[in-house]
Design an enzyme around this catalytic site. Structure first.
Site: not given
Ligand code: DMJ
Length: 414
Positions: A47, A51, A180, A314, A400
């Site tokens: 995270e 982020r 994912d 998503e 992501t």
């Molecule tokens: C986000 O923090 C990112 O996209 C992560 O890869 C998966 N989940 C969340 C959003 O749903």
């Protein structure tokens, strides 16, 4: 994990792209004056990377402001001790003060999570690029190498791997939660390297082939979905998280050989359609956390515990990619339905809130605005209605967490 201001940092580039200049300045001031990295908290390596580091890097590349670069590098340094394991695969949790790291208590037998240690490459390559220090790129490449070498059941990548032995700990495979973004980073690593990282591309192609063979299914009602896999047995469930895959497969299809391109674009469109159905079949027109295809159910949650929506991106992420790559107007229409539903059911006095049940027109709020709502959901919706040259897919890859990082068109070294 002790770090504060996730929403501020995650939203920097969104504010900038939307030309919300005052708010951007306010956020930048906060990063300069109040963003304290000397905390003694326990943080998630993943995270913090997606982020904070992703957010700071994108803000740096968009603005050239040194403060974002130096904070990203400082934070990157703090994550390095997590990689001190026999295999070089990092552990999931790190104390940013002491540098001690360990595995999540809930992860099987001290294992590391595929979607966590497999989602570092994009940011870490840029950290090396910006610092001139190869250590970041080396750490990320080690994970890729270990994964490339380890034997994979039926070509699939299970979600749990031991950072001590380098072996799989369990045979649960998912393109949704826990797996994912690992797949996403394979194709995006290749794109970010200006198509030079052929190892990542091969891993992506092979993984997608195995996923298609073992996990892609069609429901009785004709909906294509990606099931999960538990030791060889399919679980006919698709998480909201797995809905990013429509966009990913479309992005990869662009670069597949002539004969595979149409096949993958069709698959991407079918998956995106199924995810749209999961929204369409709810009373709020927002989708549940997970939906199933069993016992006569199609694209709906069957368990009370899976009926919530926490402002996840998503589905609109896939709409954005599908729009950019096909220009079929239905993706903008679907995106606009989401905008209306968010306004109707999630807007509250101080911002937007997740809801506990998408199948009631009077949902209760969960009193939480996740930082990815500003970083991803609103950014992807905005880009869906922009011209294609705003953060063109030819020049940028999105990490992501939807933070744009430039494609290295010149001298990719790592
Ligand atoms: C986000 O923090 C990112 O996209 C992560 O890869 C998966 N989940 C969340 C959003 O749903």
């Amino acid at each position: 994990g002790g770090l504060r201001g996730a929403t501020v940092v995650d939203a920097l580039d969104t504010l900038y792209i939307m030309e919300l200049e005052e708010e951007f300045q306010e956020a930048k001031n906060w990063v300069e004056k109040s963003f304290d990295l000397n905390v003694n908290g326990e943080a998630s390596l993943f995270e913090v990377n997606i982020r904070y580091i992703g957010g700071l890097l994108a803000a740096y590349y968009l603005t050239g402001e040194e403060v974002f670069r130096s904070k990203a590098l400082e934070l990157g340094e703090k994550l390095l001790p997590a990689f001190n394991t026999p295999t070089g695969i990092p552990r999931g949790v790190i104390n940013l003060g002491s540098g001690m790291s360990w595995s999540w208590g809930w992860a099987s037998a001290g294992s590391s999570i595929l979607a966590e240690f497999g989602t570092l490459h994009l940011e870490f390559l840029h950290l090396s690029e910006l610092s001139g220090n190869p250590v970041f790129a080396e750490k990320a490449s080690t994970s890729q190498l270990v994964l490339n070498r380890v034997e994979k059941p039926q070509g699939l990548y299970p979600n749990f791997l031991s950072p001590v032995t380098g072996n799989w700990v369990q045979h649960h495979v998912s393109i949704g939660g826990l797996g994912d973004s690992f797949y996403e980073y394979l194709i995006k690593s290749w794109l970010m390297s200006d198509k030079k990282d052929s190892e990542a591309k091969k891993m992506y192609d092979d993984a997608l082939e195995a996923i298609e063979k073992h996990l892609v299914k069609k429901s009785a009602g004709g909906l294509t979905y990606i099931a999960e896999w538990r030791g060889g047995i399919p679980d006919h469930k698709m998480g909201h998280l797995a809905c990013f895959s429509g966009g990913m497969i479309a992005l990869g299809a662009e670069h597949a050989g002539e004969e595979r391109r149409k096949h993958y674009m069709d698959l991407a469109a079918e998956i995106t359609n199924t995810c749209h159905e999961s929204y369409e079949r709810s009373d709020t027109k927002l989708g549940p956390e997970a939906f199933r295809f069993d016992a006569g159910t199609e694209a709906m949650a069957t368990r009370l515990s899976e009926r919530y929506y926490i402002l996840r991106p998503e589905v609109v992420e896939s709409y954005m990619y599908m729009w950019r790559l096909t220009h079929d107007p239905k993706y903008r229409q679907w995106g606009w339905e989401v905008v209306k539903a968010l306004e109707k059911h999630c807007r509250v006095e101080a911002g937007f809130s997740g809801i506990r049940d998408v199948y009631t027109t009077t949902p209760t709020h969960d009193n939480m605005q996740q930082s990815f709502f500003l970083a991803e959901t609103l950014k992807y919706l905005y880009l869906l209605f922009c011209e294609d040259d705003v953060l063109s897919l030819d020049d940028w890859v999105f990490n992501t967490e939807a933070h744009p990082l430039p494609i290295n068109h010149t001298n990719f070294k790592a």
